[in-house]
Design an enzyme around this catalytic site. Sequence first.
Site, PDB file in Angstrom:
ATOM      1  N   GLY A 103      68.150  26.186 -52.329  1.00  0.00           N
ATOM      2  CA  GLY A 103      68.349  27.058 -51.161  1.00  0.00           C
ATOM      3  C   GLY A 103      67.251  28.064 -50.928  1.00  0.00           C
ATOM      4  N   SER A 104      66.029  27.763 -51.416  1.00  0.00           N
ATOM      5  CA  SER A 104      64.995  28.791 -51.276  1.00  0.00           C
ATOM      6  C   SER A 104      64.661  29.088 -49.821  1.00  0.00           C
ATOM      7  CB  SER A 104      63.750  28.445 -52.083  1.00  0.00           C
ATOM      8  OG  SER A 104      63.152  27.300 -51.554  1.00  0.00           O
ATOM      9  N   ALA A 107      67.262  31.391 -48.586  1.00  0.00           N
ATOM     10  CA  ALA A 107      67.139  32.686 -49.268  1.00  0.00           C
ATOM     11  C   ALA A 107      65.957  33.477 -48.711  1.00  0.00           C
ATOM     12  CB  ALA A 107      66.997  32.475 -50.774  1.00  0.00           C
ATOM     13  N   ASP A 148      74.107  26.579 -46.998  1.00  0.00           N
ATOM     14  CA  ASP A 148      73.116  27.326 -47.780  1.00  0.00           C
ATOM     15  C   ASP A 148      73.114  28.796 -47.362  1.00  0.00           C
ATOM     16  OD1 ASP A 148      72.591  24.812 -48.677  1.00  0.00           O
ATOM     17  OD2 ASP A 148      70.423  24.891 -48.394  1.00  0.00           O
TER      18      ASP A 148
HETATM   19  C1  MEV Z   1      71.314  21.208 -48.457  1.00  0.00           C
HETATM   20  O1  MEV Z   1      71.341  22.230 -49.444  1.00  0.00           O
HETATM   21  C2  MEV Z   1      72.697  20.681 -48.226  1.00  0.00           C
HETATM   22  C3  MEV Z   1      72.794  19.540 -47.209  1.00  0.00           C
HETATM   23  O2  MEV Z   1      74.171  19.172 -47.165  1.00  0.00           O
HETATM   24  C4  MEV Z   1      72.336  19.962 -45.845  1.00  0.00           C
HETATM   25  C5  MEV Z   1      73.252  20.995 -45.202  1.00  0.00           C
HETATM   26  O3  MEV Z   1      74.423  21.061 -45.514  1.00  0.00           O
HETATM   27  O4  MEV Z   1      72.744  21.719 -44.337  1.00  0.00           O
HETATM   28  C6  MEV Z   1      71.996  18.339 -47.652  1.00  0.00           C
END
Ligand code: MEV
Length: 314
Positions: A103-104, A107, A148
């Site tokens: 999640g950088s 963040a 995220d």
């Molecule tokens: C990304 O951390 C998670 C995904 O499900 C994309 C999203 O939910 O936006 C792959």
Amino acid sequence: MKKETSIATAIGKIILIGEHAVVYGQPALAIPFPETKIKTIINREKGPVSLECYFYKGLFSKAPDRLLGLTTIVREIVSSFNEKLKDFNITIESSILPERGMGSSAAVAVATVKALYDFFNRPLTEEDLFKWSNMSEKIVHGNPSGIDTAIIIGEKPLYYVKGKPFIPFPFELDAYLVVADTGELGETQAAVSAVKKMVDSNPHKVKPLIRQLGNLTRAAMDSIEKGDIVRLGMIMNNAHAILDELGVSNEKLNYFVSVATKNGALGAKLTGGGRGGCMIALAASKEEAEFICKKLILSGAENTWISNMGVDRK
Ligand code: MEV
């Protein structure tokens, strides 16, 4: 009085289960990951705005396209304040490399929005923080579910369904989570759009897989509530197999999953967007988690972390 400096921070996240399916309305579980720390520093300095971060150092106006999410929200926020885009610089420090599924990018957005509001002395609501940060995510990832941004703002374990109010999901599991970095850049945007292509071109096969992932997330919640870590591990393995079928794993992630499970993990899977980035594995004890980390490093992991599953996380 005008501020000379503003500093704001944000931590990363780990998706325990439900990535990709969450884009299609299925639930997902995520936990904060304080090992990822982003710090945005804004300093008053006469002249054009400059930007310094992992990917770029120079004039803000010349920042590369890969930073478009960030530069767009900075422009939009400053303009919404009726202020001029000048006389400050932005520095973004990160404790981990970008594109690791932690999640950088969200963040970075969250820390920067907070720092800008502070620098210009504007009150920041949670709605605005989500709106701006998710705007950046939309530019970076195309079609984000918002998970995220939500977990990074909330900094608490979260049960998330796209478009629904965030539901904190506190849990205390007597288990440990190993996180291993493949050292390969993840490809969230490419992975999200590849899944979309599959859903559009082969809905009869792919939609049931997405629903199965949703069911696994619900089963994971039930296991967490009952403290059943053995079942949770099996659920993680099943989720990884489906994510692999959806084309969002890769050779190294699959290899790390097999190394972890052969060396005592109760279950393992990729986390986040996939196609690189990180793998997570569930271990019954700290000693087992440490052993799995050792094996993963010997197998080529760039870095590993051990996170307790809420036992002493507040
Ligand atoms: C990304 O951390 C998670 C995904 O499900 C994309 C999203 O939910 O936006 C792959």
